[in-house]
Design a protein around this motif. Structure first.
Motif, mmCIF file in Angstrom:
data_model
loop_
_atom_site.group_PDB
_atom_site.id
_atom_site.type_symbol
_atom_site.label_atom_id
_atom_site.label_comp_id
_atom_site.label_asym_id
_atom_site.label_seq_id
_atom_site.Cartn_x
_atom_site.Cartn_y
_atom_site.Cartn_z
ATOM 1 N N ARG A 19 0.808 77.118 -8.318
ATOM 2 C CA ARG A 19 -0.163 76.477 -7.233
ATOM 3 C C ARG A 19 -1.467 77.178 -7.610
ATOM 4 O O ARG A 19 -1.570 78.090 -7.975
ATOM 5 N N THR A 20 -2.583 76.440 -7.309
ATOM 6 C CA THR A 20 -4.008 76.895 -7.609
ATOM 7 C C THR A 20 -5.034 76.601 -6.419
ATOM 8 O O THR A 20 -4.798 76.162 -5.566
ATOM 9 N N TYR A 21 -5.850 77.721 -6.470
ATOM 10 C CA TYR A 21 -7.159 77.874 -5.581
ATOM 11 C C TYR A 21 -8.139 78.083 -6.577
ATOM 12 O O TYR A 21 -8.458 78.964 -7.091
ATOM 13 N N PHE A 22 -9.215 77.287 -6.446
ATOM 14 C CA PHE A 22 -10.358 77.319 -7.296
ATOM 15 C C PHE A 22 -11.468 77.831 -6.502
ATOM 16 O O PHE A 22 -11.785 77.264 -5.273
ATOM 17 N N LEU A 23 -12.338 78.424 -7.232
ATOM 18 C CA LEU A 23 -13.649 79.163 -6.529
ATOM 19 C C LEU A 23 -14.601 79.272 -7.495
ATOM 20 O O LEU A 23 -14.389 79.787 -8.634
ATOM 21 N N ARG A 24 -15.808 79.016 -7.047
ATOM 22 C CA ARG A 24 -16.812 78.984 -8.291
ATOM 23 C C ARG A 24 -16.996 80.563 -8.540
ATOM 24 O O ARG A 24 -17.214 81.227 -7.598
ATOM 25 N N HIS A 25 -17.438 80.806 -9.596
ATOM 26 C CA HIS A 25 -17.471 82.436 -10.038
ATOM 27 C C HIS A 25 -18.728 82.953 -9.322
ATOM 28 O O HIS A 25 -18.625 84.067 -9.204
ATOM 29 N N THR A 26 -19.686 82.158 -8.996
ATOM 30 C CA THR A 26 -20.696 82.840 -8.097
ATOM 31 C C THR A 26 -20.488 82.938 -6.664
ATOM 32 O O THR A 26 -21.406 83.470 -5.987
ATOM 33 N N GLU A 27 -19.303 82.500 -6.348
ATOM 34 C CA GLU A 27 -18.846 82.814 -4.920
ATOM 35 C C GLU A 27 -17.784 83.590 -4.817
ATOM 36 O O GLU A 27 -17.141 84.047 -3.761
ATOM 37 N N ALA A 28 -17.287 84.341 -5.956
ATOM 38 C CA ALA A 28 -16.471 85.366 -6.191
ATOM 39 C C ALA A 28 -16.761 86.239 -5.302
ATOM 40 O O ALA A 28 -18.122 87.139 -5.523
ATOM 41 N N MET A 29 -15.698 87.226 -4.606
ATOM 42 C CA MET A 29 -16.036 88.583 -4.163
ATOM 43 C C MET A 29 -15.438 89.530 -4.302
ATOM 44 O O MET A 29 -14.966 90.517 -3.754
ATOM 45 N N GLY A 30 -14.836 89.425 -5.762
ATOM 46 C CA GLY A 30 -13.878 90.725 -6.263
ATOM 47 C C GLY A 30 -12.382 90.257 -6.133
ATOM 48 O O GLY A 30 -11.925 89.413 -5.357
ATOM 49 N N PRO A 31 -11.483 91.107 -7.065
ATOM 50 C CA PRO A 31 -10.254 90.668 -6.803
ATOM 51 C C PRO A 31 -9.406 90.767 -5.760
ATOM 52 O O PRO A 31 -8.360 90.050 -5.495
ATOM 53 N N CYS A 32 -9.673 91.712 -4.781
ATOM 54 C CA CYS A 32 -8.929 91.902 -3.378
ATOM 55 C C CYS A 32 -9.050 90.563 -2.677
ATOM 56 O O CYS A 32 -8.340 90.073 -2.106
ATOM 57 N N TYR A 33 -10.361 90.163 -2.633
ATOM 58 C CA TYR A 33 -10.636 88.630 -1.985
ATOM 59 C C TYR A 33 -9.801 87.781 -2.425
ATOM 60 O O TYR A 33 -9.334 86.891 -1.855
ATOM 61 N N ALA A 34 -10.071 87.459 -3.983
ATOM 62 C CA ALA A 34 -9.028 86.471 -4.573
ATOM 63 C C ALA A 34 -7.668 86.682 -4.265
ATOM 64 O O ALA A 34 -7.068 85.701 -3.950
ATOM 65 N N ARG A 35 -7.100 87.932 -4.399
ATOM 66 C CA ARG A 35 -5.628 87.997 -3.895
ATOM 67 C C ARG A 35 -5.512 87.870 -2.381
ATOM 68 O O ARG A 35 -4.542 87.508 -2.159
ATOM 69 N N SER A 36 -6.205 87.952 -1.645
ATOM 70 C CA SER A 36 -6.155 87.791 -0.016
ATOM 71 C C SER A 36 -6.243 86.007 0.127
ATOM 72 O O SER A 36 -5.400 85.697 0.759
ATOM 73 N N LEU A 37 -7.090 85.398 -0.858
ATOM 74 C CA LEU A 37 -6.901 83.849 -0.783
ATOM 75 C C LEU A 37 -5.540 83.532 -1.193
ATOM 76 O O LEU A 37 -4.827 82.653 -0.825
ATOM 77 N N ILE A 38 -4.998 84.147 -2.168
ATOM 78 C CA ILE A 38 -3.685 83.621 -2.809
ATOM 79 C C ILE A 38 -2.747 83.894 -1.882
ATOM 80 O O ILE A 38 -1.805 83.071 -1.503
ATOM 81 N N GLN A 39 -2.817 85.107 -1.206
ATOM 82 C CA GLN A 39 -1.423 85.176 -0.088
ATOM 83 C C GLN A 39 -1.743 84.257 1.045
ATOM 84 O O GLN A 39 -0.591 83.895 1.623
ATOM 85 N N ARG A 40 -3.066 84.077 1.600
ATOM 86 C CA ARG A 40 -3.032 83.349 2.592
ATOM 87 C C ARG A 40 -2.970 81.834 2.407
ATOM 88 O O ARG A 40 -2.478 80.917 3.195
ATOM 89 N N GLU A 41 -3.364 81.320 1.177
ATOM 90 C CA GLU A 41 -3.399 79.831 0.953
ATOM 91 C C GLU A 41 -2.230 79.334 -0.082
ATOM 92 O O GLU A 41 -1.758 78.200 0.258
ATOM 93 N N LEU A 42 -1.563 80.203 -0.886
ATOM 94 C CA LEU A 42 -0.615 79.704 -1.836
ATOM 95 C C LEU A 42 0.729 80.376 -1.486
ATOM 96 O O LEU A 42 1.517 79.644 -1.950
ATOM 97 N N PHE A 43 0.830 81.313 -1.113
ATOM 98 C CA PHE A 43 2.085 82.091 -0.996
ATOM 99 C C PHE A 43 2.953 81.311 0.319
ATOM 100 O O PHE A 43 2.361 81.139 1.448
ATOM 101 N N MET A 44 4.199 80.960 -0.142
ATOM 102 C CA MET A 44 5.084 80.222 0.873
ATOM 103 C C MET A 44 6.289 81.030 1.401
ATOM 104 O O MET A 44 7.370 80.440 1.067
ATOM 105 N N ASP A 45 5.980 82.205 1.561
ATOM 106 C CA ASP A 45 7.475 83.047 1.926
ATOM 107 C C ASP A 45 8.595 82.955 0.905
ATOM 108 O O ASP A 45 9.811 82.879 1.266
ATOM 109 N N GLU A 46 8.183 82.766 -0.517
ATOM 110 C CA GLU A 46 9.329 83.147 -1.186
ATOM 111 C C GLU A 46 9.832 84.478 -1.223
ATOM 112 O O GLU A 46 9.227 85.320 -0.404
#
Length: 154
Positions: free
Chosen positions: A75-102
């Motif tokens: 599962r993927t979430y794409f973000l322009r590098h110019t909109e990146a706000m660090g690894p913690c922000y990216a990890r929060s997006l993954i948890q919110r948008e891609l994680f499905m209660d595995e």
């Protein structure tokens, strides 16, 4: 599109699922991490990868490998590098948008290599913990690319 196993199906099949979270900022090694992850899992069918790619249109070297054999498990979430706000922000997006209660959540760096049967090894270590909510944590070992490394070659 990815069709997640529902909880009843997972329980009936006895298959514990592992979600692997990867925040990747313009890292051409992420594709090799994903390839290695699936190739070395004892049961790759129980593994799902969620990647937040923070990339530029010029980052073609981040997408050279053919990962189509596992595309239904990525599962993927794409973000322009110019909109990146660090690894913690990216990890929060993954948890919110891609994680499905595995059943399990495994967070790794985008440049990582695995031991053979890593999935089974991690689950065995968790089960050996005398805790209702065990956590495995470590600082991963480094690795060195071969001197003859060419991006896009396996």
């Amino acid at each position: 599109p990815f069709q997640p196993l529902n909880l009843a199906h997972r329980m009936a099949a006895g298959a514990e699922t592992i979600f692997v979270s990867i925040a990747s900022y313009r890292d051409n090694q992420c594709q090799y991490t994903i390839k290695d992850l699936f190739e070395k899992a004892k049961y790759p069918e129980r593994v799902v990868v969620g990647v937040c790619f923070q990339v530029s249109r010029d980052d073609e070297d981040s997408f050279l490998l053919d990962l189509s054999a596992w595309s239904h498990r990525i599962r993927t979430y794409f973000l322009r590098h110019t909109e990146a706000m660090g690894p913690c922000y990216a990890r929060s997006l993954i948890q919110r948008e891609l994680f499905m209660d595995e059943d399990y959540y495994f967070q790794i760096d985008s440049h990582f290599r695995f031991v053979q049967d890593w999935d089974e090894e991690c689950l065995q270590q968790l089960k050996a913990c005398d805790s209702p909510k065990p956590i495995l944590t470590t600082y991963a070992s480094s690795y060195t690319l071969p001197k003859d490394y060419v991006a896009g070659e396996s």
